[in-house]
Write a protein that holds these residues in place. Structure first.
Motif, PDB file in Angstrom:
ATOM      1  N   MET A  56      -8.637  -7.658  -4.306  1.00  0.00           N
ATOM      2  CA  MET A  56      -9.400  -7.084  -3.198  1.00  0.00           C
ATOM      3  C   MET A  56     -10.823  -7.627  -3.193  1.00  0.00           C
ATOM      4  O   MET A  56     -11.391  -7.847  -2.121  1.00  0.00           O
ATOM      5  CB  MET A  56      -9.377  -5.563  -3.261  1.00  0.00           C
ATOM      6  CG  MET A  56      -8.044  -5.021  -2.807  1.00  0.00           C
ATOM      7  SD  MET A  56      -8.159  -3.440  -2.015  1.00  0.00           S
ATOM      8  CE  MET A  56      -7.419  -2.412  -3.237  1.00  0.00           C
ATOM      9  N   THR A  71     -10.632  -1.920   0.942  1.00  0.00           N
ATOM     10  CA  THR A  71      -9.737  -0.857   0.480  1.00  0.00           C
ATOM     11  C   THR A  71      -9.204  -0.062   1.670  1.00  0.00           C
ATOM     12  O   THR A  71      -8.003   0.214   1.749  1.00  0.00           O
ATOM     13  CB  THR A  71     -10.469   0.081  -0.506  1.00  0.00           C
ATOM     14  OG1 THR A  71     -10.929  -0.692  -1.618  1.00  0.00           O
ATOM     15  CG2 THR A  71      -9.561   1.189  -0.991  1.00  0.00           C
ATOM     16  N   ARG A  85       0.410  -3.586  -2.598  1.00  0.00           N
ATOM     17  CA  ARG A  85      -0.391  -3.841  -3.793  1.00  0.00           C
ATOM     18  C   ARG A  85       0.571  -4.227  -4.916  1.00  0.00           C
ATOM     19  O   ARG A  85       1.602  -3.589  -5.087  1.00  0.00           O
ATOM     20  CB  ARG A  85      -1.175  -2.581  -4.174  1.00  0.00           C
ATOM     21  CG  ARG A  85      -2.317  -2.254  -3.242  1.00  0.00           C
ATOM     22  CD  ARG A  85      -2.944  -0.904  -3.627  1.00  0.00           C
ATOM     23  NE  ARG A  85      -4.219  -0.677  -3.011  1.00  0.00           N
ATOM     24  CZ  ARG A  85      -4.412  -0.047  -1.854  1.00  0.00           C
ATOM     25  NH1 ARG A  85      -3.373   0.414  -1.165  1.00  0.00           N
ATOM     26  NH2 ARG A  85      -5.625   0.127  -1.372  1.00  0.00           N
TER      27      ARG A  85
END
Length: 150
Positions: A56, A71, A85
């Motif tokens: 990220m 996020t 993820r």
């Protein structure tokens, strides 16, 4: 040589063109009902540039936003099944972001919408004018050549 005020109308034209591009692209995207926001579509396009799933923090740096913004975008895209993820195989504390099959299909649709929007915007230009515009845009995107000092 131009004065600062002489570039004002040109700057206004560039801003108007940018807004027009966004409006047309938004309309083309709306007809496809992909269920992604413009920011999410930008994240999907950015993900496609990586050979391996990025962290990220990598996405935040490339998008030039704070990590928290990534996020939030990833949360929404994960909820809709477009990304997932995955654990980093070498460091279990690191999470990487991967496109799903649905995400790749959405990305194909996004590209098609962008192409059709570009075709609409460029329709009034001849092939020669498009070539000149492409050269001018490359110059503006790349910026001026660095000035060397002795």
């Amino acid at each position: 040589m131009s004065t600062p005020d002489s570039d004002g109308p040109l700057a206004e034209q560039l801003l108007r063109l940018t807004r027009r591009v966004w409006r047309i692209q938004k309309r083309h995207l709306a007809t496809r009902d992909l269920g992604v926001t413009p920011a999410q579509s930008r994240l999907l396009r950015t993900l496609a540039h990586y050979d391996a799933p990025p962290r990220m923090a990598d996405l935040a740096a490339r998008l030039e936003v704070v990590p928290r913004a990534v996020t939030t975008l990833v949360d929404g895209l994960e909820t809709s099944g477009k990304v997932c993820r995955v654990a980093d195989p070498t460091n279990r504390r690191v999470t990487r972001i991967e496109l799903t099959d649905d995400g790749r299909e959405t990305l194909r649709e996004l590209r098609a919408a962008r192409r059709s929007a570009a075709e609409e915007i460029l329709a009034p230009l001849s092939p020669e004018q498009r070539e000149v515009l492409a050269g001018l845009l490359d110059t503006l995107i790349d910026g001026p050549a660095p000035v060397e000092h002795c």
